[in-house]
Write a protein that holds these residues in place. Structure first.
Motif, PDB file in Angstrom:
ATOM      1  N   VAL A 386      -0.710   3.391  -0.638  1.00 56.56           N
ATOM      2  CA  VAL A 386       0.363   4.050   0.101  1.00 56.56           C
ATOM      3  C   VAL A 386       1.565   4.256  -0.808  1.00 56.56           C
ATOM      4  CG1 VAL A 386       1.839   3.964   2.145  1.00 56.56           C
ATOM      5  CG2 VAL A 386      -0.450   2.939   2.213  1.00 56.56           C
ATOM      6  N   ASP A 387       1.910   5.521  -1.062  1.00 49.30           N
ATOM      7  CA  ASP A 387       3.102   5.841  -1.834  1.00 49.30           C
ATOM      8  C   ASP A 387       4.314   5.810  -0.908  1.00 49.30           C
ATOM      9  OD1 ASP A 387       4.630   6.517  -3.985  1.00 49.30           O
ATOM     10  OD2 ASP A 387       3.983   8.597  -4.115  1.00 49.30           O
ATOM     11  N   GLU A 388       5.473   5.428  -1.445  1.00 45.68           N
ATOM     12  CA  GLU A 388       6.705   5.308  -0.645  1.00 45.68           C
ATOM     13  C   GLU A 388       6.428   4.492   0.614  1.00 45.68           C
ATOM     14  OE1 GLU A 388       9.363   6.114  -1.967  1.00 45.68           O
ATOM     15  OE2 GLU A 388       8.817   7.565  -3.495  1.00 45.68           O
ATOM     16  N   ALA A 389       5.918   3.281   0.408  1.00 47.59           N
ATOM     17  CA  ALA A 389       5.402   2.464   1.512  1.00 47.59           C
ATOM     18  C   ALA A 389       6.476   2.011   2.488  1.00 47.59           C
ATOM     19  CB  ALA A 389       4.669   1.243   0.954  1.00 47.59           C
ATOM     20  N   HIS A 390       7.748   2.172   2.153  1.00 44.65           N
ATOM     21  CA  HIS A 390       8.812   1.784   3.075  1.00 44.65           C
ATOM     22  C   HIS A 390       9.031   2.839   4.161  1.00 44.65           C
ATOM     23  CE1 HIS A 390      10.604   4.279  -0.051  1.00 44.65           C
ATOM     24  NE2 HIS A 390      11.535   4.620   0.815  1.00 44.65           N
ATOM     25  N   ARG A 391       8.448   4.042   3.974  1.00 46.05           N
ATOM     26  CA  ARG A 391       8.638   5.117   4.939  1.00 46.05           C
ATOM     27  C   ARG A 391       7.405   5.252   5.827  1.00 46.05           C
ATOM     28  NH1 ARG A 391      11.272   8.796   0.652  1.00 46.05           N
ATOM     29  NH2 ARG A 391       9.272   9.857   0.490  1.00 46.05           N
ATOM     30  N   PHE A 413      -5.007  -2.440   2.265  1.00 48.49           N
ATOM     31  CA  PHE A 413      -3.798  -1.631   2.164  1.00 48.49           C
ATOM     32  C   PHE A 413      -2.895  -2.148   1.038  1.00 48.49           C
ATOM     33  CE2 PHE A 413      -5.288  -0.859   6.421  1.00 48.49           C
ATOM     34  CZ  PHE A 413      -5.002   0.483   6.633  1.00 48.49           C
ATOM     35  N   PHE A 414      -2.546  -1.245   0.127  1.00 49.40           N
ATOM     36  CA  PHE A 414      -1.635  -1.579  -0.968  1.00 49.40           C
ATOM     37  C   PHE A 414      -0.456  -0.618  -0.921  1.00 49.40           C
ATOM     38  CE2 PHE A 414      -5.714  -3.256  -2.199  1.00 49.40           C
ATOM     39  CZ  PHE A 414      -5.395  -4.492  -2.768  1.00 49.40           C
ATOM     40  N   GLY A 415       0.735  -1.176  -0.803  1.00 52.65           N
ATOM     41  CA  GLY A 415       1.940  -0.374  -0.687  1.00 52.65           C
ATOM     42  C   GLY A 415       2.689  -0.290  -2.000  1.00 52.65           C
ATOM     43  N   MET A 416       3.102   0.925  -2.366  1.00 44.45           N
ATOM     44  CA  MET A 416       3.920   1.160  -3.560  1.00 44.45           C
ATOM     45  C   MET A 416       5.304   1.604  -3.108  1.00 44.45           C
ATOM     46  SD  MET A 416       1.142   1.001  -5.621  1.00 44.45           S
ATOM     47  CE  MET A 416      -0.612   1.044  -5.188  1.00 44.45           C
ATOM     48  N   THR A 417       6.327   0.899  -3.518  1.00 47.28           N
ATOM     49  CA  THR A 417       7.669   1.268  -3.086  1.00 47.28           C
ATOM     50  C   THR A 417       8.713   0.807  -4.086  1.00 47.28           C
ATOM     51  OG1 THR A 417       9.292   1.050  -1.291  1.00 47.28           O
ATOM     52  CG2 THR A 417       7.929  -0.860  -1.757  1.00 47.28           C
ATOM     53  N   GLY A 418       9.822   1.529  -4.104  1.00 45.10           N
ATOM     54  CA  GLY A 418      10.972   1.101  -4.888  1.00 45.10           C
ATOM     55  C   GLY A 418      12.031   0.474  -4.022  1.00 45.10           C
ATOM     56  N   THR A 428       8.285  -4.096   5.379  1.00 47.52           N
ATOM     57  CA  THR A 428       7.356  -3.722   4.317  1.00 47.52           C
ATOM     58  C   THR A 428       6.662  -4.943   3.734  1.00 47.52           C
ATOM     59  OG1 THR A 428       8.953  -1.982   3.773  1.00 47.52           O
ATOM     60  CG2 THR A 428       7.125  -2.286   2.262  1.00 47.52           C
ATOM     61  N   PHE A 429       7.391  -6.052   3.661  1.00 46.72           N
ATOM     62  CA  PHE A 429       6.823  -7.275   3.079  1.00 46.72           C
ATOM     63  C   PHE A 429       5.689  -7.816   3.948  1.00 46.72           C
ATOM     64  CE2 PHE A 429      11.198  -6.987   1.582  1.00 46.72           C
ATOM     65  CZ  PHE A 429      11.040  -7.149   0.215  1.00 46.72           C
ATOM     66  N   ALA A 430       5.890  -7.828   5.279  1.00 52.67           N
ATOM     67  CA  ALA A 430       4.862  -8.346   6.180  1.00 52.67           C
ATOM     68  C   ALA A 430       3.659  -7.409   6.252  1.00 52.67           C
ATOM     69  CB  ALA A 430       5.450  -8.552   7.573  1.00 52.67           C
ATOM     70  N   LEU A 431       3.899  -6.082   6.223  1.00 54.10           N
ATOM     71  CA  LEU A 431       2.815  -5.122   6.338  1.00 54.10           C
ATOM     72  C   LEU A 431       1.886  -5.153   5.129  1.00 54.10           C
ATOM     73  CD1 LEU A 431       4.477  -1.932   7.875  1.00 54.10           C
ATOM     74  CD2 LEU A 431       2.512  -3.169   8.795  1.00 54.10           C
ATOM     75  N   PHE A 432       2.463  -5.267   3.938  1.00 54.17           N
ATOM     76  CA  PHE A 432       1.656  -5.135   2.727  1.00 54.17           C
ATOM     77  C   PHE A 432       1.560  -6.412   1.900  1.00 54.17           C
ATOM     78  CE2 PHE A 432       3.097  -0.810   3.655  1.00 54.17           C
ATOM     79  CZ  PHE A 432       1.904  -0.113   3.574  1.00 54.17           C
ATOM     80  N   GLY A 433       2.453  -7.357   2.110  1.00 50.16           N
ATOM     81  CA  GLY A 433       2.491  -8.524   1.251  1.00 50.16           C
ATOM     82  C   GLY A 433       1.621  -9.673   1.726  1.00 50.16           C
ATOM     83  N   GLU A 434       0.874 -10.250   0.794  1.00 44.23           N
ATOM     84  CA  GLU A 434       0.122 -11.473   1.088  1.00 44.23           C
ATOM     85  C   GLU A 434       1.087 -12.651   1.104  1.00 44.23           C
ATOM     86  OE1 GLU A 434      -2.799 -12.227   1.953  1.00 44.23           O
ATOM     87  OE2 GLU A 434      -4.245 -10.723   1.286  1.00 44.23           O
ATOM     88  N   GLU A 435       0.893 -13.562   2.032  1.00 47.33           N
ATOM     89  CA  GLU A 435       1.765 -14.736   2.122  1.00 47.33           C
ATOM     90  C   GLU A 435       1.696 -15.578   0.855  1.00 47.33           C
ATOM     91  OE1 GLU A 435       1.077 -17.008   5.609  1.00 47.33           O
ATOM     92  OE2 GLU A 435       1.412 -15.346   6.999  1.00 47.33           O
TER      93      GLU A 435
END
Length: 577
Positions: A386-391, A413-418, A428-435
C-alpha cells in the motif's frame, strides 16, 4: 601532501578494508590479461567449469567463454542496453547449446555462496586499444574475471571532489571504453571524505551514499567512507544488487535507464520479503517523503515474484490516486516486463481477477474495492503493498480499506508511508504494524537520515504574517440581529454560532482572501518570478483553493495590464501563470 600520494594512500586503504571481506589483491599490472581485454579469461573459464558440474562436460568450454566475451564486448545498442544483456547473462538466464544441440542455462556466478567465487581487487588497471588514449582505473573489483565495480578516487582538495570522479567515469572512461562497463553493477566515486555510488552514465545527482539505518547518523569523514566500503563492497551486497536490485527501463520511448536501489529501499524490500517467508501478515515501512517508496514497492515485488517459496503469489500494488497507479505501473512494466501484470479498469475487472485466482501483479486503487463483498479470495499468498498508507486506510470496517480487508481476509498487508497517522478514525501503526516490531515499524528511514544523505533538501520556513483585522463586536451585533430577525431560540443560536464561528468562516472572508492573495502575488513577483522560478500555494480546503486561484488570476491579470502599459517601465518577460 601531494595530490597523487593522497589518492594512492586512499586506494591502499580501500584495498585494506576489502581484504577481510574475502577479496584477494592482485596489482593491475600483474593480472592475467592483456590491456586490451575486459575479461580475465582464465578466471572466467575456471568458474564456468567449477559452477556447472555434470553439465559442462557436454560443452566446448572455449566456445562458451568466447560467446560470453563477445557479448561483453558488444555495445552497438548503447551502454545501458548492453549492460542489461550482460547482467541477464551473469544472472544465469542465458542458455547455451551443448554438443548435442540441447540448450542449458549455465552458471557464471554463484549467488548463494558469494565468497566461493574468485574475488579479486586490483589497482591501476589499464585499458587500451590501438588508436585510443590508454586509460587507467584506480580500482576494479573482479568476480570470476568480470569487472563488476570500477572506482575512481580523487584527493579532497576541492568541494565535491567525488563528483568530479563520477564525471570522469561517465565522460571519459565509459565514453571511450564502454565495453569495459557492460558487466558493471555500479561505479563508485570517492574523495576519501565522501563516497557515492551510481549507475555508469547516470547524472551525479542520482549517485547516492550507501549506509545502514542501524548505524550512528553522526558518522562522517573517513570513518563514514570506511563503513560504506564495508557495506557496499561486500561481495554479498554486490551480488545481491546484481541478482535482484539492478532494474532497467525505457522512459517514454526515450533513452534506456538503469535503476539502482538506495540503501533504505534495499533494506526495506529485504525485510518485506523475509516477513512474508516467515509467515507474517503485515509490516509498516516509514520512509521520509521523497525517498522513493514507489520504486521500493517494485523491488519488494520483484523479490517476492522471483522466490519459488512464495508459491506464485498475487501482489497488489495499491494506491489511492490514479496518477500514482500509472507511476507504479510504468516503473514495474518498464523495469520488469508486462508478463503477469494486470491493471483493471473497473471494480468489476478487479473482482474478476481476484475471483479467478490470477497470479502476478495487480496495480489498482483502493476505490475499486468498493462493494467487493466478503471472502472474494481467501488465499494467504496475496500480498498487498500500500502506497501512501496513511490515506484511505481507515480503521472503520465500512471504509474502503475495511471492504478490501473483508474481501481478502487472509492477505498480507504492508504499508508504505512518510506520514503515519494515529487518531480516532485512523491508526496506521495498528493497521500495518506488528506488535513485535519496535514502535510497530518494520523499517524506518527518518527525515534526519534523508537530509544527511542529501536525498531531500531542508525546507526553510520564512513566516509572512498578513495583517487582517475583524471587528468582533460588530460581527457579534450582526449575528444577534440576524438571530432576532428569525426569532431563534437559545439552542438554535448556539448551534448556528458554532457552525459559522469556525476557522473556515474567517479563512473564507473575501477581504482576507484578497489580502492574502495580494501578499502572495507581491512576494512572488518580487522574488521567484524574477529568478525564473515557480511557486506552489497550499490552502486549508478545496473551496479556498478555488477562491485563491480566482483571486490570484485576477491580480496577475492586473499585473499583466500594468506590464504592457507604456508607463510600466522596462520589465520584460512572459506573464506568470
Amino acid at each position: 601532501m601531494a595530490k597523487g600520494i593522497r589518492e594512492r594512500e586512499f586506494q591502499n586503504l580501500m584495498i585494506q578494508w576489502s581484504l577481510p571481506m574475502g577479496w584477494d589483491f592482485t596489482a593491475g599490472r600483474s593480472l592475467s590479461r592483456e590491456t586490451t581485454q575486459t575479461v580475465i579469461v582464465g578466471q572466467l573459464r575456471d568458474a564456468i567449469v567449477r559452477l556447472n558440474p555434470g553439465v559442462i562436460d557436454g560443452f566446448d568450454v572455449h566456445a562458451v567463454v568466447e560467446e560470453i566475451v563477445a557479448t561483453v564486448n558488444a555495445v552497438d545498442g548503447g551502454l545501458v542496453r548492453a549492460n542489461e544483456q550482460v547482467l541477464h547473462l551473469l544472472r544465469g538466464r542465458k542458455e547455451f547449446r551443448d554438443a548435442d544441440g540441447v540448450w542449458h542455462a549455465l552458471k557464471v556466478i554463484d549467488f548463494e555462496h558469494p565468497t566461493t567465487n574468485t574475488l579479486v581487487v586490483s589497482d591501476e588497471v589499464t585499458i587500451t586499444v590501438p588508436g585510443k588514449t590508454s586509460r587507467r582505473f584506480d580500482l576494479v573489483y573482479w568476480v570470476n574475471g568480470l569487472p563488476l565495480v570500477v572506482i575512481e578516487v580523487k584527493s579532497p582538495t576541492a568541494k565535491s571532489a567525488w563528483a568530479e570522479a563520477a564525471r570522469e567515469i561517465n565522460n571519459v572512461y565509459a565514453t571511450e571504453y564502454p565495453w569495459f562497463f557492460t558487466p558493471n553493477v555500479f561505479a563508485v566515486a570517492s574523495d576519501g571524505l565522501k563516497l557515492r555510488f551510481g549507475a555508469v552514465g547516470a547524472p551525479t545527482n542520482l549517485w547516492q551514499p550507501f549506509r545502514s539505518t542501524a548505524d550512528d547518523e553522526n558518522l562522517s569523514g573517513q570513518a563514514d567512507v570506511q563503513r560504506s566500503v564495508q557495506l557496499l563492497l561486500n561481495p554479498a551486497t554486490i551480488l545481491d544488487m546484481l541478482a535482484n536490485f539492478a532494474l532497467f527501463a525505457t522512459s517514454g520511448g526515450g533513452a534506456d535507464q538503469k535503476y539502482l536501489p538506495r540503501y533504505p529501499q534495499m533494506e526495506a524490500a529485504r525485510l518485506v520479503h523475509e516477513r512474508v517467508l516467515e509467515g507474517g501478515s503485515k509490516g509498516l515501512i516509514w520512509h521520509h517523503q521523497g525517498s522513493g517508496k514507489t520504486l521500493l514497492m517494485v523491488f519488494a515485488a520483484s523479490l517476492l515474484l522471483a522466490d519459488p517459496r512464495t508459491d506464485s503469489p498475487t501482489i497488489i500494488l495499491l494506491s489511492d490516486r490514479l496518477h500514482l497507479v500509472r507511476q507504479t505501473s510504468g516503473k514495474f512494466t518498464s523495469a520488469m516486463g508486462d508478463a503477469y501484470f494486470h491493471q483493471p479498469a473497473t471494480g468489476g475487472e478487479l473482482r474478476s481477477l481476484l475471483a479467478d485466482d490470477v497470479r502476478g501483479v495487480i496495480s489498482t486503487t483502493v476505490h475499486k474495492f468498493a462493494d467487493a463483498g466478503k471472502n472474494l479470495s481467501t488465499r494467504a499468498n496475496i500480498i498487498v503493498l500500500v502506497d501512501e498508507a496513511h490515506r484511505t486506510q481507515s480503521t472503520r470496517s465500512a471504509s474502503l480499506a475495511g471492504q478490501m480487508r473483508a474481501a481478502l481476509p487472509h492477505a498480507k498487508f504492508f504499508g508504505m508511508t512518510g506520514t503515519p497517522v494515529k487518531n480516532l478514525a485512523t491508526d496506521t501503526f495498528a493497521l500495518f504494524g506488528e506488535e513485535t516490531d519496535p514502535g510497530r515499524v518494520l523499517h524506518r528511514y527518518s527525515v534526519s537520515r534523508s537530509l544527511l544523505d542529501e536525498t531531500t533538501v531542508p525546507v526553510m520556513l520564512d513566516p509572512h504574517p498578513v495583517s487582517f483585522e475583524m471587528n468582533d463586536q460588530a460581527l457579534q451585533e450582526e449575528f444577534d440581529q440576524f438571530a432576532d430577525d428569525f426569532d431563534l431560540d437559545d439552542p438554535d443560536r448556539e448551534a448556528l454560532s458554532r457552525k459559522f464561528g469556525r476557522l473556515t468562516s474567517v479563512f473564507s472572508n473575501p477581504d482576507r482572501i484578497h489580502a492574502v492573495c495580494q501578499h502572495i502575488v507581491d512576494h512572488y513577483l518580487a522574488g521567484a518570478y524574477r529568478n525564473g522560478l515557480k511557486a506552489q500555494v497550499v490552502t486549508y480546503n478545496r473551496e479556498l483553493a478555488v477562491a485563491y486561484t480566482d483571486k490570484i488570476n485576477e491580480l496577475l491579470a492586473g499585473f499583466e495590464r500594468l506590464r504592457c502599459s507604456p508607463r510600466s517601465g522596462s520589465m520584460t518577460g512572459s506573464p506568470p501563470r
